[in-house]
Each structure stands twice: as C-alpha cells, then as structure tokens.
Design a protein around this motif. Structure first.
Motif, PDB file in Angstrom:
ATOM      1  N   PHE A 108       8.960 -53.671 -40.399  1.00  0.00           N
ATOM      2  CA  PHE A 108      10.401 -53.830 -40.230  1.00  0.00           C
ATOM      3  C   PHE A 108      11.074 -52.469 -40.171  1.00  0.00           C
ATOM      4  CE2 PHE A 108       8.831 -57.703 -42.066  1.00  0.00           C
ATOM      5  CZ  PHE A 108       9.448 -58.661 -41.285  1.00  0.00           C
ATOM      6  N   LEU A 109      11.897 -52.287 -39.156  1.00  0.00           N
ATOM      7  CA  LEU A 109      12.719 -51.095 -39.017  1.00  0.00           C
ATOM      8  C   LEU A 109      14.156 -51.545 -39.232  1.00  0.00           C
ATOM      9  CD1 LEU A 109      13.068 -48.095 -38.321  1.00  0.00           C
ATOM     10  CD2 LEU A 109      13.234 -48.793 -35.908  1.00  0.00           C
ATOM     11  N   HIS A 110      14.699 -51.257 -40.415  1.00  0.00           N
ATOM     12  CA  HIS A 110      16.046 -51.705 -40.783  1.00  0.00           C
ATOM     13  C   HIS A 110      17.055 -50.643 -40.372  1.00  0.00           C
ATOM     14  CE1 HIS A 110      19.070 -52.681 -44.230  1.00  0.00           C
ATOM     15  NE2 HIS A 110      19.591 -52.822 -43.036  1.00  0.00           N
ATOM     16  N   LEU A 111      17.919 -50.989 -39.413  1.00  0.00           N
ATOM     17  CA  LEU A 111      18.988 -50.099 -38.975  1.00  0.00           C
ATOM     18  C   LEU A 111      20.178 -50.318 -39.897  1.00  0.00           C
ATOM     19  CD1 LEU A 111      18.722 -50.542 -35.110  1.00  0.00           C
ATOM     20  CD2 LEU A 111      17.463 -49.001 -36.616  1.00  0.00           C
ATOM     21  N   SER A 112      20.546 -49.294 -40.629  1.00  0.00           N
ATOM     22  CA  SER A 112      21.547 -49.415 -41.683  1.00  0.00           C
ATOM     23  C   SER A 112      22.728 -48.484 -41.415  1.00  0.00           C
ATOM     24  CB  SER A 112      20.898 -49.055 -43.026  1.00  0.00           C
ATOM     25  OG  SER A 112      21.822 -49.138 -44.072  1.00  0.00           O
ATOM     26  N   GLY A 113      23.948 -49.035 -41.555  1.00  0.00           N
ATOM     27  CA  GLY A 113      25.142 -48.216 -41.343  1.00  0.00           C
ATOM     28  C   GLY A 113      26.343 -48.772 -42.065  1.00  0.00           C
ATOM     29  N   SER A 114      27.406 -47.998 -42.084  1.00  0.00           N
ATOM     30  CA  SER A 114      28.626 -48.390 -42.787  1.00  0.00           C
ATOM     31  C   SER A 114      29.400 -49.451 -42.003  1.00  0.00           C
ATOM     32  CB  SER A 114      29.527 -47.166 -42.991  1.00  0.00           C
ATOM     33  OG  SER A 114      30.074 -46.755 -41.742  1.00  0.00           O
ATOM     34  N   LEU A 115      30.263 -50.165 -42.705  1.00  0.00           N
ATOM     35  CA  LEU A 115      31.113 -51.180 -42.082  1.00  0.00           C
ATOM     36  C   LEU A 115      31.955 -50.570 -40.964  1.00  0.00           C
ATOM     37  CD1 LEU A 115      32.310 -54.038 -41.947  1.00  0.00           C
ATOM     38  CD2 LEU A 115      33.898 -53.363 -43.767  1.00  0.00           C
ATOM     39  N   GLU A 116      32.475 -49.382 -41.188  1.00  0.00           N
ATOM     40  CA  GLU A 116      33.327 -48.733 -40.178  1.00  0.00           C
ATOM     41  C   GLU A 116      32.561 -48.460 -38.880  1.00  0.00           C
ATOM     42  OE1 GLU A 116      34.880 -48.586 -44.055  1.00  0.00           O
ATOM     43  OE2 GLU A 116      33.031 -47.618 -43.419  1.00  0.00           O
ATOM     44  N   VAL A 117      31.378 -47.889 -39.004  1.00  0.00           N
ATOM     45  CA  VAL A 117      30.566 -47.588 -37.820  1.00  0.00           C
ATOM     46  C   VAL A 117      30.201 -48.884 -37.096  1.00  0.00           C
ATOM     47  CG1 VAL A 117      28.310 -46.722 -37.046  1.00  0.00           C
ATOM     48  CG2 VAL A 117      29.655 -45.408 -38.688  1.00  0.00           C
ATOM     49  N   LEU A 118      29.780 -49.880 -37.837  1.00  0.00           N
ATOM     50  CA  LEU A 118      29.377 -51.157 -37.237  1.00  0.00           C
ATOM     51  C   LEU A 118      30.547 -51.843 -36.537  1.00  0.00           C
ATOM     52  CD1 LEU A 118      27.182 -52.302 -40.217  1.00  0.00           C
ATOM     53  CD2 LEU A 118      26.325 -51.752 -37.920  1.00  0.00           C
ATOM     54  N   THR A 119      31.718 -51.869 -37.165  1.00  0.00           N
ATOM     55  CA  THR A 119      32.895 -52.503 -36.560  1.00  0.00           C
ATOM     56  C   THR A 119      33.257 -51.810 -35.260  1.00  0.00           C
ATOM     57  OG1 THR A 119      33.720 -53.183 -38.728  1.00  0.00           O
ATOM     58  CG2 THR A 119      35.315 -53.102 -36.927  1.00  0.00           C
ATOM     59  N   ARG A 120      33.263 -50.507 -35.270  1.00  0.00           N
ATOM     60  CA  ARG A 120      33.591 -49.735 -34.055  1.00  0.00           C
ATOM     61  C   ARG A 120      32.610 -50.069 -32.928  1.00  0.00           C
ATOM     62  NH1 ARG A 120      33.992 -45.147 -36.398  1.00  0.00           N
ATOM     63  NH2 ARG A 120      31.882 -44.403 -36.035  1.00  0.00           N
ATOM     64  N   ARG A 121      31.344 -50.174 -33.251  1.00  0.00           N
ATOM     65  CA  ARG A 121      30.346 -50.479 -32.217  1.00  0.00           C
ATOM     66  C   ARG A 121      30.545 -51.878 -31.646  1.00  0.00           C
ATOM     67  NH1 ARG A 121      24.495 -48.122 -33.977  1.00  0.00           N
ATOM     68  NH2 ARG A 121      25.099 -45.939 -34.043  1.00  0.00           N
ATOM     69  N   ILE A 122      30.793 -52.856 -32.505  1.00  0.00           N
ATOM     70  CA  ILE A 122      30.972 -54.231 -32.027  1.00  0.00           C
ATOM     71  C   ILE A 122      32.220 -54.347 -31.169  1.00  0.00           C
ATOM     72  CG2 ILE A 122      31.533 -56.586 -32.755  1.00  0.00           C
ATOM     73  CD1 ILE A 122      29.618 -56.213 -35.072  1.00  0.00           C
ATOM     74  N   GLU A 123      33.295 -53.739 -31.614  1.00  0.00           N
ATOM     75  CA  GLU A 123      34.549 -53.839 -30.867  1.00  0.00           C
ATOM     76  C   GLU A 123      34.469 -53.120 -29.526  1.00  0.00           C
ATOM     77  OE1 GLU A 123      37.397 -52.473 -33.760  1.00  0.00           O
ATOM     78  OE2 GLU A 123      37.564 -54.483 -34.654  1.00  0.00           O
ATOM     79  N   GLY A 124      33.543 -52.178 -29.390  1.00  0.00           N
ATOM     80  CA  GLY A 124      33.412 -51.421 -28.159  1.00  0.00           C
ATOM     81  C   GLY A 124      32.502 -52.039 -27.117  1.00  0.00           C
ATOM     82  N   ARG A 125      31.893 -53.173 -27.408  1.00  0.00           N
ATOM     83  CA  ARG A 125      30.989 -53.754 -26.420  1.00  0.00           C
ATOM     84  C   ARG A 125      31.552 -55.047 -25.853  1.00  0.00           C
ATOM     85  NH1 ARG A 125      25.739 -55.332 -30.154  1.00  0.00           N
ATOM     86  NH2 ARG A 125      26.836 -57.034 -31.113  1.00  0.00           N
ATOM     87  N   SER A 126      31.074 -55.372 -24.679  1.00  0.00           N
ATOM     88  CA  SER A 126      31.531 -56.604 -24.028  1.00  0.00           C
ATOM     89  C   SER A 126      30.330 -57.445 -23.648  1.00  0.00           C
ATOM     90  CB  SER A 126      32.347 -56.263 -22.780  1.00  0.00           C
ATOM     91  OG  SER A 126      31.542 -55.545 -21.870  1.00  0.00           O
TER      92      SER A 126
END
Length: 179
Positions: A108-126
């Motif tokens: 397992f390769l667990h990609l871990s990040g902060s809520l801020e980084v994750l939110t920005r990434r999700i909001e930036g994709r379509s």
C-alpha cells in the motif's frame, strides 16, 4: 556463484482520499516500475458511481463487491507475474484486509495530505464524480496503515517528480525485503 533472482513484479495499491493524486502518482509509479496501471474507480459497479455522483457516501456493503474486484484483479496480475499498480481509496483497514484476502502480496502506498491541499485539488478538477463536499467524510473514515500492513506513507505536499522517486524507492525496498 549464480546471480540472485530478480524481485517479483510488485502489486501496489495507491490509496488515499479523493484528491490525493492516486491516479497521477499511480500512473507515474507504474511507469517507473514497468507494470500496468488501473484506476480502481473504473472497477466500481455502476450503482456505486451513481450513488457517489448524487452526493451520498458509499457504505461498507456498497464497497464490498468493489474491493473484491480490486483484490481479484491484483491477484490475477500477480499470478501472471505481471505486477500491477491500482488506485483505490482503501480508506479502512478492513477494506485493505479484503483486498489482501485475495492478493496477500499487495503493498500500500498511502498518499497523505492536509485538508487544505486536498480541497484545492478537488475543486480544481472537472469531470470527476466525487464532489468536494464528500472529502470530509473520507477524511473521517481514513484509518492509517497498521503495523501488519506492508506499505509506505507518502506526503503529497511536494513536487510530483519527488513523490514518484520517493515512492518507487520505498516500494522497491519493500519488495526486496519480502524476497
């Protein structure tokens, strides 16, 4: 003196919440490891996709057939000696146990990040079926890798090339340690 046998082709689950980069990192890691990449989202039954698109989180009963497919797919590649990298959220230990019940060699390769980084990434994709509103439910569900789970936690707050390099080094070490 004979040469050591090459390490087996790895079976890797790139895990983490939505927006962590599972597809991007998984694709690049698979390329570096010279194995196939499959986005686990493509293995979801259509009912799961429709449920998530409507804004409703999946429950454990919804995930069970999907996790079985993920585990079976990893197992089949392992049986052929092909290796595989599959992107799959695998948020709970019991989900990873379901995968390992069919593919015990999975790493397992667990990609871990902060809520801020994750939110920005999700909001930036379509064009993705996971709305940003469900991110907190995934974070609340996430269980870190346990001591009996072979894997590596990768911080996503770094350049992609560094993430891939670090992931490949650690995955190769895990495969070698098992041989």
């Amino acid at each position: 003196m004979s040469a050591a046998a090459p390490a087996p082709a790895p079976l890797v689950v790139v895990m983490g919440v939505s927006g962590s980069g599972k597809t991007t990192i998984g694709t690049l890691v698979a390329h570096e490891l010279q194995v196939e990449f499959i986005d686990g989202d493509s293995l979801h039954p259509i009912a799961n996709v429709e449920k998530m698109a409507s804004g409703t989180p999946l429950d454990d009963d919804d995930r069970a057939p999907w996790l079985e497919i993920v585990g079976r797919t990893l197992h089949e590649h392992g049986e052929r000696g092909d290796g595989l990298v599959v992107a799959c959220s695998a948020l709970k230990g019991m989900y990873r146990d379901q995968i390992r019940s069919q593919a015990p060699a999975a790493l397992f390769l667990h990609l871990s990040g902060s809520l801020e980084v994750l939110t920005r990434r999700i909001e930036g994709r379509s064009g993705h079926f996971m709305p940003a509103a469900l991110l907190q439910s995934q974070i609340d569900t996430l269980e870190p890798l346990a001591g009996d789970e072979d894997g590596y936690v990768l911080d996503i707050n770094q350049p992609v090339a560094e993430m891939v390099r670090e992931a490949v080094v650690h995955l190769r070490e895990l495969v070698t340690a098992r041989s």
